[in-house]
Design a protein around this motif. Structure first.
Motif, PDB file in Angstrom:
ATOM      1  N   PRO A 117       0.797  -1.234   0.000  1.00 35.54           N
ATOM      2  CA  PRO A 117       0.000   0.000   0.000  1.00 35.54           C
ATOM      3  C   PRO A 117       0.830   1.286   0.000  1.00 35.54           C
ATOM      4  O   PRO A 117       0.305   2.342   0.299  1.00 35.54           O
ATOM      5  N   ASP A 140      -1.210  -8.806  -3.587  1.00 36.63           N
ATOM      6  CA  ASP A 140      -0.375  -9.788  -2.904  1.00 36.63           C
ATOM      7  C   ASP A 140      -0.111 -10.988  -3.810  1.00 36.63           C
ATOM      8  O   ASP A 140      -0.707 -11.153  -4.868  1.00 36.63           O
ATOM      9  N   HIS A 194      -5.775 -10.089  -1.504  1.00 31.54           N
ATOM     10  CA  HIS A 194      -5.986  -8.775  -0.893  1.00 31.54           C
ATOM     11  C   HIS A 194      -6.196  -7.734  -1.987  1.00 31.54           C
ATOM     12  O   HIS A 194      -5.320  -7.477  -2.805  1.00 31.54           O
ATOM     13  N   ARG A 219      -5.009  -5.038   3.778  1.00 28.11           N
ATOM     14  CA  ARG A 219      -3.673  -5.406   4.260  1.00 28.11           C
ATOM     15  C   ARG A 219      -3.631  -6.885   4.634  1.00 28.11           C
ATOM     16  O   ARG A 219      -4.613  -7.453   5.093  1.00 28.11           O
ATOM     17  N   THR A 227      -2.132  -7.388  10.656  1.00 26.55           N
ATOM     18  CA  THR A 227      -3.072  -6.317  10.976  1.00 26.55           C
ATOM     19  C   THR A 227      -4.483  -6.623  10.490  1.00 26.55           C
ATOM     20  O   THR A 227      -5.455  -6.385  11.193  1.00 26.55           O
ATOM     21  N   SER A 252      -8.096  -2.898   6.729  1.00 16.88           N
ATOM     22  CA  SER A 252      -8.067  -2.247   5.426  1.00 16.88           C
ATOM     23  C   SER A 252      -7.682  -0.775   5.576  1.00 16.88           C
ATOM     24  O   SER A 252      -8.074  -0.108   6.526  1.00 16.88           O
ATOM     25  N   GLN A 253      -6.898  -0.297   4.645  1.00 13.37           N
ATOM     26  CA  GLN A 253      -6.478   1.100   4.639  1.00 13.37           C
ATOM     27  C   GLN A 253      -7.400   1.888   3.726  1.00 13.37           C
ATOM     28  O   GLN A 253      -7.511   1.611   2.540  1.00 13.37           O
ATOM     29  N   ASP A 293      -4.656   7.480   4.958  1.00 13.01           N
ATOM     30  CA  ASP A 293      -5.192   6.431   5.824  1.00 13.01           C
ATOM     31  C   ASP A 293      -6.056   7.083   6.899  1.00 13.01           C
ATOM     32  O   ASP A 293      -5.542   7.659   7.857  1.00 13.01           O
TER      33      ASP A 293
END
Length: 286
Positions: free
Chosen positions: A102, A158, A163, A192, A196, A199-200, A235
């Motif tokens: 990202p 990815d 993703h 992501r 974690t 999601s961003q 973000d």
């Protein structure tokens, strides 16, 4: 119908044109194979120094979407006149190698390359509601154009193609004589991987207004004033130094065609500091 196959830079481009309607309006279809700008938003058509009234680019296309992003693949472009007041429909779609998220940086290779073989889809649909050209012989004849557009990008970044990376965009542009108004909205969603799994979500917007004069006197080919407001938050879930809100004022002077001098001042309000920058740019385009 007419077809033509040409080579443009690193691209192979096929063109087809067909006449339709009583006024002979042209439907134009183009296919490009190779490396070309990804068809997302309008900013990609204006960031070059010769077309940009200001000395830098809006934060939305620096920190949220990589505005100079180009990729290898296939691009289809269609322009379909609707026959009412110069109205037309524009459609662009591209299948390309894809982004790797990202991280966002202001480079054409901002996301380097995709980690999987799945293609990425990018598209923009634009609607020109009206387009009026100056008519010789009329005492009052003002050129005007109003366009709306929506853009979408979808891919996976990815290795296992699980993703997603998505961008949504809206744009509007109005031109009346020498006045130009353009606004764009961008939203990103990047999934992501572990650990974690969050999601961003990013958001960016800018509004630009400019006025151009063409006095056609000695050493004054063109003059313009411009102002732009912008906001970018890469973000929304994290309060970081990348969040920024900017105001930019600028002016330009062209003594003759191809030579352009621009100056400007920008103030940026970040989450941690306020930044003030002055610009002076001299350029020549062939």
């Amino acid at each position: 119908a007419r077809q033509k196959l040409v080579r443009v830079g690193h691209c192979l481009q096929a063109r087809a044109r067909r006449r339709r309607g009583p006024e002979g309006a042209a439907v134009v279809l183009r296919l490009r194979l190779g490396r070309s700008p990804v068809p997302f938003g309008l900013e990609r058509r204006h960031y070059a120094p010769a077309r940009n009234e200001l000395a830098n680019r809006p934060a939305a296309f620096l920190r949220v979407f990589p505005g100079t992003y180009s990729d290898a693949g296939a691009l289809v472009w269609l322009n379909w006149p609707l026959g009412l007041g110069g109205a037309s429909l524009e459609f662009e779609a591209a299948l390309t190698k894809g982004l790797r998220g990202p991280t966002h940086e202001d480079r054409p290779d901002a996301f380097r390359k995709d980690d999987n073989d799945e293609p990425q889809l990018t598209s923009r649909l634009g609607l020109t509601l009206f387009e009026v050209e100056p008519t010789p012989g009329l005492s009052v004849s003002v050129p005007a154009r109003l366009t709306f557009g929506a853009s979408y990008l979808l891919g996976h970044h990815d290795e296992d193609a699980r993703h997603r990376i998505q961008f949504f965009g809206l744009d509007v542009e109005l031109r009346i004589a020498g006045w130009r108004l353009r606004a764009e909205f961008v939203r990103s969603e990047i999934e992501r991987p572990v650990p974690t799994r969050r999601s961003q979500h990013g958001i960016g917007v800018y509004v630009l207004s400019a006025y151009h004069w063409f006095p056609e006197v000695f050493l004054i080919e063109e003059l313009f004033l411009a102002a732009r407001y912008g906001r970018a938050d890469p973000d929304e879930g994290v309060r970081a130094s990348e969040d920024v809100e900017t105001c930019h004022l600028g002016a330009g002077w062209s003594p003759y065609r191809g030579l352009l001098l621009k100056t400007g001042f920008q103030i940026g309000f970040g989450s941690r500091q306020t930044e003030r920058i002055g610009f002076l740019e001299l350029g020549y385009s062939f």
